[in-house]
Design an enzyme around this catalytic site. Structure first.
Site, mmCIF file in Angstrom:
data_model
loop_
_atom_site.group_PDB
_atom_site.id
_atom_site.type_symbol
_atom_site.label_atom_id
_atom_site.label_comp_id
_atom_site.label_asym_id
_atom_site.label_seq_id
_atom_site.Cartn_x
_atom_site.Cartn_y
_atom_site.Cartn_z
ATOM 1 C CE LYS A 1 -0.310 -4.535 3.028
ATOM 2 N NZ LYS A 1 -0.872 -5.819 2.515
ATOM 3 C CE1 TYR B 1 -3.497 -2.443 5.836
ATOM 4 C CE2 TYR B 1 -3.174 -0.108 5.338
ATOM 5 C CZ TYR B 1 -3.376 -1.403 4.908
ATOM 6 O OH TYR B 1 -3.456 -1.675 3.560
ATOM 7 C CB THR C 1 -0.907 0.000 1.257
ATOM 8 O OG1 THR C 1 -1.432 1.307 1.462
ATOM 9 C CG2 THR C 1 -0.142 -0.389 2.521
ATOM 10 C CG ASP C 2 -1.200 4.970 -0.638
ATOM 11 O OD1 ASP C 2 -1.669 4.196 0.228
ATOM 12 O OD2 ASP C 2 -1.854 5.931 -1.102
ATOM 13 C CD GLU C 3 -3.247 3.601 4.325
ATOM 14 O OE1 GLU C 3 -3.153 3.549 5.554
ATOM 15 O OE2 GLU C 3 -4.325 3.483 3.713
HETATM 16 P P1 NAD Z 1 -10.246 -6.744 2.654
HETATM 17 O O1 NAD Z 1 -10.171 -6.472 4.118
HETATM 18 O O2 NAD Z 1 -11.477 -6.369 1.921
HETATM 19 O O3 NAD Z 1 -9.999 -8.311 2.395
HETATM 20 C C1 NAD Z 1 -8.991 -9.026 3.034
HETATM 21 C C2 NAD Z 1 -9.219 -10.521 2.775
HETATM 22 O O4 NAD Z 1 -8.125 -11.243 3.368
HETATM 23 C C3 NAD Z 1 -10.500 -11.077 3.386
HETATM 24 O O5 NAD Z 1 -11.161 -11.912 2.462
HETATM 25 C C4 NAD Z 1 -10.014 -11.884 4.590
HETATM 26 O O6 NAD Z 1 -10.869 -12.975 4.922
HETATM 27 C C5 NAD Z 1 -8.653 -12.348 4.090
HETATM 28 N N1 NAD Z 1 -7.714 -12.662 5.185
HETATM 29 C C6 NAD Z 1 -7.423 -11.895 6.264
HETATM 30 N N2 NAD Z 1 -6.533 -12.523 7.059
HETATM 31 C C7 NAD Z 1 -6.239 -13.704 6.450
HETATM 32 C C8 NAD Z 1 -5.363 -14.770 6.765
HETATM 33 N N3 NAD Z 1 -4.625 -14.756 7.883
HETATM 34 N N4 NAD Z 1 -5.285 -15.815 5.919
HETATM 35 C C9 NAD Z 1 -6.049 -15.855 4.781
HETATM 36 N N5 NAD Z 1 -6.902 -14.867 4.451
HETATM 37 C C10 NAD Z 1 -6.987 -13.798 5.265
HETATM 38 O O7 NAD Z 1 -8.967 -6.036 2.030
HETATM 39 P P2 NAD Z 1 -8.802 -5.328 0.600
HETATM 40 O O8 NAD Z 1 -9.250 -3.918 0.715
HETATM 41 O O9 NAD Z 1 -9.354 -6.194 -0.454
HETATM 42 O O10 NAD Z 1 -7.209 -5.293 0.492
HETATM 43 C C11 NAD Z 1 -6.500 -6.365 -0.122
HETATM 44 C C12 NAD Z 1 -5.016 -6.054 -0.087
HETATM 45 O O11 NAD Z 1 -4.749 -4.846 -0.777
HETATM 46 C C13 NAD Z 1 -4.448 -5.881 1.326
HETATM 47 O O12 NAD Z 1 -3.181 -6.494 1.377
HETATM 48 C C14 NAD Z 1 -4.327 -4.371 1.476
HETATM 49 O O13 NAD Z 1 -3.303 -4.037 2.388
HETATM 50 C C15 NAD Z 1 -4.012 -3.954 0.049
HETATM 51 N N6 NAD Z 1 -4.414 -2.583 -0.323
HETATM 52 C C16 NAD Z 1 -5.707 -2.176 -0.146
HETATM 53 C C17 NAD Z 1 -6.072 -0.892 -0.549
HETATM 54 C C18 NAD Z 1 -7.495 -0.404 -0.402
HETATM 55 O O14 NAD Z 1 -7.780 0.756 -0.699
HETATM 56 N N7 NAD Z 1 -8.448 -1.235 0.025
HETATM 57 C C19 NAD Z 1 -5.130 -0.037 -1.129
HETATM 58 C C20 NAD Z 1 -3.813 -0.501 -1.298
HETATM 59 C C21 NAD Z 1 -3.478 -1.780 -0.898
HETATM 60 P P1 TYD Z 2 -10.390 4.749 4.819
HETATM 61 O O1 TYD Z 2 -11.448 4.407 3.823
HETATM 62 O O2 TYD Z 2 -10.453 4.116 6.165
HETATM 63 O O3 TYD Z 2 -8.983 4.474 4.114
HETATM 64 P P2 TYD Z 2 -7.475 4.864 4.621
HETATM 65 O O4 TYD Z 2 -7.510 5.240 6.037
HETATM 66 O O5 TYD Z 2 -6.753 3.572 4.400
HETATM 67 O O6 TYD Z 2 -7.021 5.960 3.720
HETATM 68 O O7 TYD Z 2 -10.408 6.319 5.033
HETATM 69 C C1 TYD Z 2 -10.223 7.220 3.939
HETATM 70 C C2 TYD Z 2 -10.173 8.621 4.512
HETATM 71 O O8 TYD Z 2 -11.462 8.941 5.049
HETATM 72 C C3 TYD Z 2 -9.183 8.801 5.656
HETATM 73 O O9 TYD Z 2 -8.590 10.091 5.564
HETATM 74 C C4 TYD Z 2 -10.052 8.712 6.904
HETATM 75 C C5 TYD Z 2 -11.366 9.304 6.431
HETATM 76 N N1 TYD Z 2 -12.588 8.771 7.106
HETATM 77 C C6 TYD Z 2 -13.483 9.646 7.704
HETATM 78 O O10 TYD Z 2 -13.308 10.881 7.686
HETATM 79 N N2 TYD Z 2 -14.582 9.108 8.297
HETATM 80 C C7 TYD Z 2 -14.816 7.773 8.357
HETATM 81 O O11 TYD Z 2 -15.838 7.342 8.941
HETATM 82 C C8 TYD Z 2 -13.879 6.889 7.722
HETATM 83 C C9 TYD Z 2 -14.074 5.407 7.751
HETATM 84 C C10 TYD Z 2 -12.769 7.441 7.110
#
Ligand code: NAD
Ligand code: TYD
Length: 340
Positions: free
Chosen positions: A157, A153, A127-129
């Site tokens: 990562k 988090y 992730t960018d984070e």
């Molecule tokens: P999500 O929380 O929607 O899904 C995570 C999945 O992983 C779930 O299906 C969960 O059951 C499974 N899981 C969790 N722990 C596990 C374990 N120990 N063994 C097997 N399965 C397990 O997450 P997402 O938003 O789909 O993110 C997927 C990936 O992309 C993550 O690695 C996250 O860090 C990365 N990512 C997400 C975003 C975003 O905006 N959502 C952005 C950049 C990177």
């Molecule tokens: P989020 O979707 O949790 O993603 P991330 O923290 O990984 O960027 O949040 C996106 C942005 O929205 C972040 O700046 C936090 C803000 N946010 C709120 O202001 N209110 C909320 O209820 C949530 C869930 C997020």
């Protein structure tokens, strides 16, 4: 290719599996998922029920060495994409331990088992984070930026990213890392900003904005991120990290106002609540390396992507209702109760 995807029952994994089935019908896909509160097996039920789909669901934990070893062996896996993670920053503030377990130790376990199995390619989805936070005038994150994570988090990562680097340098393990900005689209769990605000606005409930709403995120439509992961799998150099972004920086307030406009709801629903501790101010991505080396470009403009997303949530209200089970409500009540 026989591809093992971990965390495929989550938001991005589900979209990735559908997209890869469409683009590569000859690939055989295996989805290893623990089914945490964020994983929903039913997302992919249509593939699971089709005997000819070339898709198999495997229930299990990426932290379990014997289990992962036998999966890689029994299913004759060629390559791995590791999506599995605990993904919600707010939950990591509440309880960091499961983040370290799955995101750092689980990722290391996946790499160790894959190394022992002689896997050809391993994509670790990060992730960018991990880069930390930017000021308003700072240049966007590039892969050369130091890793300076601020939340439990992002720290968990970053731990995996450093381990991936070590696995490449030490063992020449063929791992590439993807780092992407905030995704949005179908199947996103409604604890994240966009689906949460959708639910609340639809119900005419107040929308909790942390702080003053000036924090900036770069938004990418989920299919574009999936394309980035696909390109990394096919063309990414081992040992390298690639940034992906949507070229759509917005303050949270701007984004929520756009959403309210699409939904025809009044801005008076917006409520400012106690800020998230350690809240990163701004994320922005320089993805020129992925453009140059992988031919990546984000194809879906924000206006188009957010409309498609809203349509999907409108048409899938049953899904939204179902995933908001007991464990979901428990955390939400506690977290937002503390923000008043
Ligand atoms: P999500 O929380 O929607 O899904 C995570 C999945 O992983 C779930 O299906 C969960 O059951 C499974 N899981 C969790 N722990 C596990 C374990 N120990 N063994 C097997 N399965 C397990 O997450 P997402 O938003 O789909 O993110 C997927 C990936 O992309 C993550 O690695 C996250 O860090 C990365 N990512 C997400 C975003 C975003 O905006 N959502 C952005 C950049 C990177
Ligand atoms: P989020 O979707 O949790 O993603 P991330 O923290 O990984 O960027 O949040 C996106 C942005 O929205 C972040 O700046 C936090 C803000 N946010 C709120 O202001 N209110 C909320 O209820 C949530 C869930 C997020």
């Amino acid at each position: 290719m026989r591809l093992l995807i971990t965390g495929g029952c989550g938001f991005i994994g589900t979209n990735f599996i559908y997209l890869m089935k469409e683009r590569h019908p000859d690939w055989t896909l295996f989805n290893l998922d623990k089914l945490t509160y964020a994983g929903n097996r039913k997302n992919l039920l249509q593939l699971e029920q089709d005997a000819d789909s070339g898709y198999t669901f495997i229930h299990g934990d990426i932290c379990d060495k014997d289990f992962v070893t036998s999966v890689l062996h029994d299913y004759k896996i060629d390559a791995v994409v590791n999506f599995a993670a605990e993904s919600h920053v707010d939950r990591s503030i509440n309880d960091p331990a499961p983040f370290l377990t799955t995101n750092t130790l689980g990722a290391q376990n996946m790499m160790e088992c894959a190394r022992n199995a002689g896997i050809e390619k391993f994509v670790h989805v990060s992730t960018d984070e991990v880069y930390g936070t930017l000021g308003p005038d700072d240049p966007a994150f590039s892969e050369k930026n130091p890793l300076e994570p601020n939340s439990p988090y992002s720290a968990s990562k970053a731990g995996a990213d450093l381990m991936a680097r070590a696995y490449f340098e030490t063992y020449k393990f063929p791992v590439s890392i993807t780092r992407c900005s905030n995704n949005y689209g179908p199947y996103q769990f409604p604890e994240k900003l966009i689906p949460l605000m959708f639910i609340k606005a639809n119900a005419d409930e107040s929308l909790p904005i942390y702080g003053d709403g000036s924090n900036i995120r770069d938004w990418i439509y989920v299919d574009d991120h999936c394309t980035g992961v696909e390109l990394t799998l096919l063309k990414g150099q081992p040992g390298k990290a690639y940034n992906f972004g949507g070229a759509a920086e917005k303050t949270n307030l701007e984004l929520v106002k756009e959403l309210l406009k699409i939904l025809g709801k009044d801005e008076s629903l917006i409520t400012y609540v106690k800020d998230r501790p350690g809240h990163d101010m701004r994320y922005a991505m320089d993805y020129s390396l992925a453009e140059k080396e992988l031919g990546f470009t984000p194809a879906v403009a924000f206006d188009e992507g957010i409309r498609k997303t809203v349509e999907w949530y409108k048409e899938n209200s049953d899904w939204l209702e179902e995933v908001r089970s007991g464990a979901y409500r428990e955390f939400m009540d506690q977290w937002y109760g503390e923000r008043k």
